[in-house]
Write an enzyme that holds these catalytic residues in place. Structure first.
Site, PDB file in Angstrom:
ATOM      1  CG  ASP A   1     -13.571 -20.850   7.324  1.00  0.00           C
ATOM      2  OD1 ASP A   1     -12.556 -20.169   7.108  1.00  0.00           O
ATOM      3  OD2 ASP A   1     -14.131 -21.535   6.440  1.00  0.00           O
TER       4      ASP A   1
ATOM      5  CG  ASP B   1     -14.104  -9.759   7.192  1.00  0.00           C
ATOM      6  OD1 ASP B   1     -14.281  -9.812   5.964  1.00  0.00           O
ATOM      7  OD2 ASP B   1     -14.198 -10.745   7.927  1.00  0.00           O
TER       8      ASP B   1
END
Length: 395
Positions: free
Chosen positions: A353, A159
Site C-alpha cells: 500500500d 477513491d
C-alpha cells in the site's frame, strides 16, 4: 504488447498455475483453485502474475518451504483485477485489447480497475493520473476501443467519489475540480457502460468511511443510475458481511432517491439492522433487477480490519499494510445475492500500500520495523501473511 513478450508472460502464468496445483496436490490432496463458473459458462479471468510474486514462490520452493510456496502460487493463480494506470492512450488500448481477447479465449470475464483520473488519491501515496479532463477523456476512449464488444467488468476509479478534491483541500471556492471529477466519472460511465459486454461500477470507499446518506448523493451525481452499479472495500479489509449489508443499504437508498426521496432519510450501516430492514421494507419496493447492483473486494479481508493499539500512533493508517491480515473468500460470480454481481479480488494481494509511517518520522513502518515497499511494489512479508492467515484457508 509484442508477441514474444506476450508468449513469455503466458508461459509464466501457466507455470504458476501448474505449480499451484502440483504443490497443493502434494500437500492437501487436491487443486488449489477451483474454477468458478456462472452465466453461459463464464468465469473470472486470471491475469499474468506479478513477476516478483513468481520469484518469491520459486525461492520458497528452493528453500524447501513447500506449503508457503504452494500458497503464494495459489494466490497468484486466483482470478484478480488488472489495474490500468500511467499509460498513454495507445498503450492502454493495446493492453486492454490483449487482456479482453485473452479472457474471451478462456470464456472468462476480466475485471479492469481503471485508475487514471486527474488528481487521484489527493496526490498522496498513489498520486498520479491524467493531467487534465481532456487527457482523461482520450484515455477512456482508448479503454473503450480496447474492450470493443468483448466482456469486461470495470471498477471505475477507486477513491474517485469517496475522496473528492473538495475532501482534501485541493479545490477552489467554486468547486471547480470537484465539478470536473464528476464530469470525468460521468464521461467514463457514458462511454463504457453502453459497450455490449461491459458493466461499470462506481466508487463508494468502504463501510468504515462514508455513511449511506453521504455516499449516495455522490453516486447519483457520478451517474450510478446509468451504470451497472458500484463497488466497495477496494484495498480494504471489511468483512463480506459488512460489505454486503453496506451494499444493500446503498442500493436501496439509490432506489429511494430515484423515486424522489432524500438520501438523508436512508438508514446507514450504523443503524440496528432490524430497524434498518424495517425502514427498507416500508420505503423501498423496487425489484432487485431494477436497482443498482454492486461488487465487493475480498482480496485481503479474511481477518477483518486491523485496529491499532490505543494511543500508540498519531495517525495509525490502519488501511496501510496492516499486520497479520489474511486473504479473504475466493472471487466468484455466484454470490447468492440478487444485488451483488460478484465478489472479487480487486486489490492485487501481495502488493504494498506504500510507505506507512503511522505519524512517525520514519523511514521504517513502526508496526513492522522495516521500510515498506512503494505502493504497488511486491511485499514478500505481507504476501506470506496473507497466505498463512487466509480465511477460508487457501489450500
Amino acid at each position: 504488447m509484442r508477441e514474444p513478450v506476450r508468449r513469455t508472460l503466458r508461459r509464466t502464468a501457466t507455470a504458476v498455475a501448474a505449480l499451484s496445483v502440483v504443490l497443493s496436490g502434494l500437500l492437501a490432496g487436491g487443486p488449489a483453485v477451483a474454477a468458478d463458473t456462472a452465466r453461459h459458462g463464464a468465469r473470472l479471468y486470471t491475469p499474468d502474475p506479478n513477476p516478483d510474486g513468481v520469484r518469491q514462490a520459486l525461492g520458497l520452493v528452493r528453500a524447501g518451504q513447500y506449503k508457503d510456496a504452494a500458497g503464494v502460487a495459489a494466490m497468484l493463480a486466483t482470478p484478480q483485477a488488472v489495474w490500468l494506470d500511467g499509460r498513454s492512450p495507445d498503450e492502454v488500448e493495446r493492453l486492454v485489447r490483449d487482456v479482453t481477447k485473452d479472457a474471451a479465449r478462456d470464456t472468462a470475464v476480466p475485471v479492469l480497475a481503471l485508475y487514471d483520473v486527474p488528481g487521484r488519491d489527493c496526490a498522496n501515496y498513489s498520486a498520479g493520473g491524467a493531467a487534465n479532463s481532456a487527457e482523461y477523456r482520450a484515455w477512456i476512449d482508448a479503454v473503450a476501443r480496447g474492450i470493443g464488444a468483448r466482456d469486461a467488468m470495470v471498477v471505475l476509479e477507486p477513491d474517485s467519489l469517496a475522496l473528492l478534491p473538495a475532501d482534501c483541500g485541493q479545490d477552489d471556492a467554486e468547486g471547480t475540480l470537484t465539478a470536473a471529477r464528476y464530469a470525468e466519472v460521468n464521461y467514463a460511465v457514458d462511454t463504457l457502460e453502453p459497450l455490449r459486454g461491459t458493466r461499470v461500477y462506481l466508487d463508494t470507499g468502504h463501510p468504515g468511511w462514508h455513511t449511506v446518506g453521504s455516499i449516495v448523493p455522490r453516486l447519483v451525481e457520478g451517474g450510478v443510475t446509468r451504470a451497472s452499479g458500484f463497488f466497495t472495500n477496494v484495498s480494504n479489509y471489511y468483512s463480506d458481511d459488512a460489505n454486503s449489508w453496506y451494499g444493500k443499504l446503498i442500493s436501496s437508498c439509490v432506489a429511494y432517491v430515484e423515486g424522489g426521496g432524500d438520501a438523508a432519510a436512508c438508514p446507514d450501516q450504523y443503524w440496528p439492522r432490524a430497524d434498518a430492514q424495517a425502514w427498507l421494507d416500508a420505503h423501498v419496493h423496487v425489484p432487485a433487477s431494477r436497482m443498482a447492483h454492486f461488487v465487493t473486494d475480498s482480496s485481503r479481508n479474511g481477518q477483518g480490519p486491523w485496529t491499532a493499539p490505543a494511543g500508540k500512533y498519531g495517525d495509525a493508517q490502519e488501511w496501510c499494510n496492516p499486520p497479520d491480515r489474511g486473504l479473504g473468500a475466493r472471487p466468484t460470480l455466484r454470490t447468492g445475492d440478487p444485488l451483488q454481481d460478484a465478489r472479487l479480488w480487486i486489490k492485487t494481494p501481495g502488493e504494498s500500500d506504500g510507505l506507512c509511517l503511522r505519524g512517525t518520522a520514519g523511514p521504517e513502518d513502526p508496526e513492522r520495523g522495516t521500510v515498506d515497499p512503494d505502493a504497488g511494489d511486491w511485499f514478500p512479508r505481507q504476501a506470506l501473511e496473507l497466505v498463512r492467515n487466509a480465511r477460508p484457508p487457501l489450500l
